[in-house]
Scaffold this motif. Structure first.
Motif, mmCIF file in Angstrom:
data_model
loop_
_atom_site.group_PDB
_atom_site.id
_atom_site.type_symbol
_atom_site.label_atom_id
_atom_site.label_comp_id
_atom_site.label_asym_id
_atom_site.label_seq_id
_atom_site.Cartn_x
_atom_site.Cartn_y
_atom_site.Cartn_z
ATOM 1 N N ILE A 200 0.510 -4.019 -6.043
ATOM 2 C CA ILE A 200 1.771 -4.763 -5.978
ATOM 3 C C ILE A 200 2.408 -4.667 -4.595
ATOM 4 C CG2 ILE A 200 4.131 -4.862 -6.868
ATOM 5 C CD1 ILE A 200 3.009 -3.936 -9.570
ATOM 6 N N ILE A 201 2.434 -3.462 -4.019
ATOM 7 C CA ILE A 201 3.183 -3.285 -2.763
ATOM 8 C C ILE A 201 2.350 -3.608 -1.526
ATOM 9 C CG2 ILE A 201 4.686 -1.563 -3.808
ATOM 10 C CD1 ILE A 201 3.128 0.606 -2.442
ATOM 11 N N GLY A 202 1.018 -3.567 -1.615
ATOM 12 C CA GLY A 202 0.171 -3.923 -0.486
ATOM 13 C C GLY A 202 -0.064 -2.780 0.481
ATOM 14 N N SER A 203 -0.976 -2.999 1.403
ATOM 15 C CA SER A 203 -1.426 -1.925 2.302
ATOM 16 C C SER A 203 -0.391 -1.539 3.348
ATOM 17 C CB SER A 203 -2.731 -2.337 2.991
ATOM 18 O OG SER A 203 -2.544 -3.496 3.779
ATOM 19 N N ARG A 204 0.481 -2.451 3.745
ATOM 20 C CA ARG A 204 1.446 -2.127 4.796
ATOM 21 C C ARG A 204 2.492 -1.122 4.327
ATOM 22 N NH1 ARG A 204 1.635 -6.321 9.167
ATOM 23 N NH2 ARG A 204 -0.040 -7.779 8.702
ATOM 24 N N ILE A 205 2.626 -0.969 3.011
ATOM 25 C CA ILE A 205 3.531 0.040 2.476
ATOM 26 C C ILE A 205 2.753 1.250 1.969
ATOM 27 C CG2 ILE A 205 5.252 0.511 0.687
ATOM 28 C CD1 ILE A 205 6.106 -2.379 0.838
ATOM 29 N N ALA A 206 1.594 1.000 1.353
ATOM 30 C CA ALA A 206 0.834 2.094 0.745
ATOM 31 C C ALA A 206 0.115 2.953 1.775
ATOM 32 C CB ALA A 206 -0.168 1.527 -0.261
ATOM 33 N N VAL A 207 -0.461 2.341 2.798
ATOM 34 C CA VAL A 207 -1.217 3.107 3.794
ATOM 35 C C VAL A 207 -0.328 4.087 4.565
ATOM 36 C CG1 VAL A 207 -2.548 2.918 5.940
ATOM 37 C CG2 VAL A 207 -3.104 1.458 3.985
ATOM 38 N N PRO A 208 0.901 3.712 4.975
ATOM 39 C CA PRO A 208 1.756 4.697 5.645
ATOM 40 C C PRO A 208 2.015 5.953 4.815
ATOM 41 C CG PRO A 208 2.623 2.511 6.014
ATOM 42 C CD PRO A 208 1.502 2.367 5.021
ATOM 43 N N ALA A 209 2.109 5.811 3.490
ATOM 44 C CA ALA A 209 2.298 6.989 2.639
ATOM 45 C C ALA A 209 1.103 7.918 2.750
ATOM 46 C CB ALA A 209 2.509 6.558 1.187
ATOM 47 N N LEU A 210 -0.107 7.352 2.734
ATOM 48 C CA LEU A 210 -1.315 8.166 2.897
ATOM 49 C C LEU A 210 -1.355 8.808 4.277
ATOM 50 C CD1 LEU A 210 -4.069 9.169 1.936
ATOM 51 C CD2 LEU A 210 -5.053 6.995 2.734
ATOM 52 N N LEU A 211 -0.945 8.064 5.296
ATOM 53 C CA LEU A 211 -0.939 8.604 6.658
ATOM 54 C C LEU A 211 -0.036 9.826 6.757
ATOM 55 C CD1 LEU A 211 -1.670 8.358 9.682
ATOM 56 C CD2 LEU A 211 0.306 6.839 9.928
ATOM 57 N N MET A 212 1.176 9.730 6.211
ATOM 58 C CA MET A 212 2.085 10.866 6.286
ATOM 59 C C MET A 212 1.572 12.029 5.455
ATOM 60 S SD MET A 212 6.158 11.191 5.804
ATOM 61 C CE MET A 212 6.938 12.805 5.875
ATOM 62 N N GLY A 213 1.046 11.733 4.268
ATOM 63 C CA GLY A 213 0.479 12.798 3.456
ATOM 64 C C GLY A 213 -0.644 13.505 4.170
ATOM 65 N N GLY A 214 -1.503 12.742 4.875
ATOM 66 C CA GLY A 214 -2.598 13.342 5.625
ATOM 67 C C GLY A 214 -2.114 14.209 6.770
ATOM 68 N N VAL A 215 -1.091 13.731 7.483
ATOM 69 C CA VAL A 215 -0.542 14.524 8.598
ATOM 70 C C VAL A 215 0.054 15.836 8.086
ATOM 71 C CG1 VAL A 215 1.273 14.582 10.357
ATOM 72 C CG2 VAL A 215 -0.147 12.536 10.092
ATOM 73 N N LEU A 216 0.821 15.762 7.005
ATOM 74 C CA LEU A 216 1.414 16.976 6.437
ATOM 75 C C LEU A 216 0.338 17.935 5.937
ATOM 76 C CD1 LEU A 216 4.418 15.417 4.484
ATOM 77 C CD2 LEU A 216 4.545 16.811 6.547
ATOM 78 N N TRP A 217 -0.722 17.399 5.355
ATOM 79 C CA TRP A 217 -1.828 18.236 4.874
ATOM 80 C C TRP A 217 -2.496 18.958 6.036
ATOM 81 C CZ3 TRP A 217 -7.242 17.987 5.482
ATOM 82 C CH2 TRP A 217 -7.971 18.806 4.609
ATOM 83 N N LEU A 218 -2.693 18.249 7.153
ATOM 84 C CA LEU A 218 -3.297 18.876 8.329
ATOM 85 C C LEU A 218 -2.389 19.925 8.955
ATOM 86 C CD1 LEU A 218 -4.870 15.717 10.044
ATOM 87 C CD2 LEU A 218 -6.097 17.563 8.889
ATOM 88 N N LEU A 219 -1.074 19.763 8.790
ATOM 89 C CA LEU A 219 -0.119 20.708 9.384
ATOM 90 C C LEU A 219 0.143 21.927 8.500
ATOM 91 C CD1 LEU A 219 2.542 18.250 10.884
ATOM 92 C CD2 LEU A 219 0.906 19.668 12.152
ATOM 93 N N MET A 220 -0.453 21.975 7.324
ATOM 94 C CA MET A 220 -0.193 23.095 6.409
ATOM 95 C C MET A 220 -0.453 24.463 7.047
ATOM 96 S SD MET A 220 -1.455 21.597 2.715
ATOM 97 C CE MET A 220 -1.402 23.204 1.938
#
Length: 600
Positions: free
Chosen positions: A203-223
């Motif tokens: 429903i929301i598309g990649s321009r909204i969904a992909v940024p969420a994954l990007l931030m989650g990935g960055v936070l995961w790497l910074l753990m």
């Protein structure tokens, strides 16, 4: 229109008769509303937000009113208004979950239902109070309301209705099947696969969904860095600190948007004021509700909130009254935001109200939860009222009837809010686990992101640690800077021309919009949920963008003379909505079956 002129089936009651309105109310209250309610409750318990149900309720409602011809759009509008208010209220069960997490003894179900019902009635009154300014005078767009109006007009076409119902039904079947697979195939559950998460991405598309994954990935790497700095414990997930950064990002972006909204609102007000005056029948005093009656409604239900909160829920009346007073401010601010950007920042209203009350001496998280819930519910249903009224304004529907349908929906929604919250938490005890305090708990798809953020904000009342303050500062700065950069780049005519110039421009535009300067609102979601949740939502978003691109190419290569589905009735939107509804229905039924098995 005279009864003889109405192109309706003989078995249908004549329009604008008691039997006609009874038919609409029964379908909306007992079919469309509960369907949207269980979907909303499931999504808020799992993902922490819900997709607006106006479009789906409008489509399903149109199957009932199709026999009335073009004028059936009014009946469908009344039904979607009622069903959407039921769904919005049902999703507020996260407040009950928050009370459980905070260790607050739950009051009797009737007292909670009465409290939420009073807030809902107050909220729609305040929402309607501002409607003549925001909808009719300033003529804000309210994109979802506009979309629903177009859809209800289009669905007088039998072919469009059949195609949309087919895709919605197919998605629902897929959601039910996916829910069963995840429950019975262990490794799918371990992967965090969820049909509703994928459906949300569609429903929301990649321009909204992909940024969420990007931030989650960055936070995961910074753990590791967070743990070394003492910001996270040895077993804490990244969202234990990520939610603070994400929440502050929203607030930083909101500061930019609110400033721009104020300028835009002033411009629109002056432009409309300089034009011809609206007809008297379009203004509040002559709109059928009556200004005095509406003000009396607001005062009555506002007082009811304070009385019920103090007498039956044993809350300090002063802080509850502060919540009532702040609602007048935030329903207006959030209404402007919803009218211009289709974004209702209810989480920001909740958290800001908590911070403001903490400055007034609030230290009890339980009191904060109950008082700030006034803001959360009021902003939700108040902005729904404005959005629904924008649909009715475009269609020419009677505002008095629309208001009555929404009020009835609030009553049913307040009941279902308590029923669904208790049912879900009884059937799935993991929902009762405070994952903010016990991050080691395995919750699977039940991320409870909204509850997590609310409880996290309330537990820090008056005693934020130094590193938490730094995390808030970092998030606020990121949100502010990124949003300023986006507002400087994205609206410019040169940028719009470039990104629409061809394949390369489109790719660069997507890369900037999703990865380089993603919206802080979209990115922030990755700080509230596990990485697997962001991944599956991004997967759905990428699939949605691929399908939309292929369909656009196909239309350019072989233009069709038939009427395409409106954007809000696209394949992605309907299938995604069906996946969400299907999985939520399966989960509810499975939970009821489990409860019945325990009672044997």
């Amino acid at each position: 229109m005279a009864e003889a002129d109405v192109p309706r089936r003989r078995f249908l009651p004549a329009p604008e008769t008691p039997a006609y309105y009874a038919l609409l109310a029964v379908v909306a209250l007992f079919i469309l509303g509960p369907l949207g309610g269980v979907t909303s409750a499931y999504m808020t318990f799992s993902l922490g937000f819900s997709v607006g149900g106006q479009v789906l309720a409008g489509i399903l409602g149109s199957t009932v009113t199709y026999g009335y011809g073009p004028d059936g759009k009014h009946g469908a509008n009344y039904m979607q208004t009622m069903a959407a208010s039921v769904a919005s209220m049902a999703g507020m069960g996260v407040l009950i979950q928050g009370m459980v997490w905070l260790g607050i003894p739950l009051p009797p179900a009737w007292a909670l239902g009465l409290y939420f019902g009073c807030i809902g009635m107050f909220g729609i009154g305040v929402g309607m109070l501002y409607t003549p300014i925001l909808v009719e005078k300033m003529q804000l767009e309210y994109p979802s309301g506009h979309a629903v109006a177009n859809i209800l007009r289009a669905l007088t076409d039998k072919r469009l209705l059949r195609r949309s119902i087919g895709k919605l039904g197919g998605g629902t079947v897929g959601g039910i099947a996916a829910g069963a697979l995840v429950e019975h195939v262990a490794f799918l559950g371990d992967l965090g696969l969820s049909a509703s998460t994928v459906g949300t991405g569609l429903i929301i598309g990649s321009r909204i969904a992909v940024p969420a994954l990007l931030m989650g990935g960055v936070l995961w790497l910074l753990m590791p860095a967070f743990r070394a700095a003492g910001w996270l414990g040895a077993h804490d997930p990244f969202r234990k600190i990520g939610f603070l950064i994400a929440l502050a990002m929203i607030m930083g972006a909101a500061v930019v948007d609110l400033a721009l909204l104020a300028v835009e609102a002033l411009r629109r007000y002056r432009a409309v004021a300089a034009g011809p005056r609206a007809p008297a029948e379009d203004r509040l005093a002559a709109g059928g509700l009556g200004a005095r009656a509406l003000l009396a409604w607001i005062v009555l239900w506002g007082a009811g909130i304070v009385v019920v909160g103090a007498v039956f829920l044993h809350q300090p009346p002063g802080f509850v009254a502060v919540g009532v007073a702040l609602s007048f401010v935030f329903v207006f601010i959030n209404g402007i935001s919803t009218g211009i950007s289709d974004s209702n920042p209810i989480s920001s209203a909740f958290v800001v109200s908590v911070l403001l009350m903490s400055l007034l001496g609030l230290r009890d998280p339980g009191v904060g939860m109950m008082a700030a819930s006034v803001l959360l519910v009021s902003c939700t249903v108040g902005c729904d009222m404005q959005q629904d009224r924008s649909t009715g304004w475009r269609l020419g529907s009677d505002r008095r009837i629309q208001f009555r349908f929404q009020a009835a929906g609030i009553v049913m929604g307040a009941v279902l809010c308590v029923v669904f919250a208790r049912l879900f938490m009884a059937a799935y005890p993991v929902l009762r686990v405070d994952t903010f305090t016990h991050p080691e708990a395995r919750v699977g798809a039940w991320q409870s992101a909204m509850t997590f953020k609310f409880v996290g904000a309330l537990r820090g009342l008056g005693h934020l640690k130094a590193y938490q303050t730094r995390a808030l500062g970092i998030g606020f700065a990121i949100g502010l800077v990124v949003q300023v950069a986006r507002k400087a780049l994205v609206p410019s005519s040169r940028w719009k021309t470039y990104v629409s110039s061809g394949g390369v421009g489109f790719a660069v535009g997507w890369f900037v919009d999703a990865l380089v300067l993603p919206s802080p609102y979209a990115s922030s979601f990755g700080g509230f949920v596990d990485l697997s949740t962001s991944f599956w939502m991004a997967a759905g978003g990428v699939v949605a963008s691929a399908i939309a691109t292929l369909e656009a190419r196909r239309r350019r290569a072989a233009p069709t003379t038939g009427d395409p589905l409106p954007e809000d009735m696209s394949t992605n939107s309907l299938v995604g909505g069906g996946l969400i509804a299907g999985e939520s229905l399966y989960t509810l039924v499975a939970g009821i079956v489990s409860l019945l098995a325990l009672l044997r």
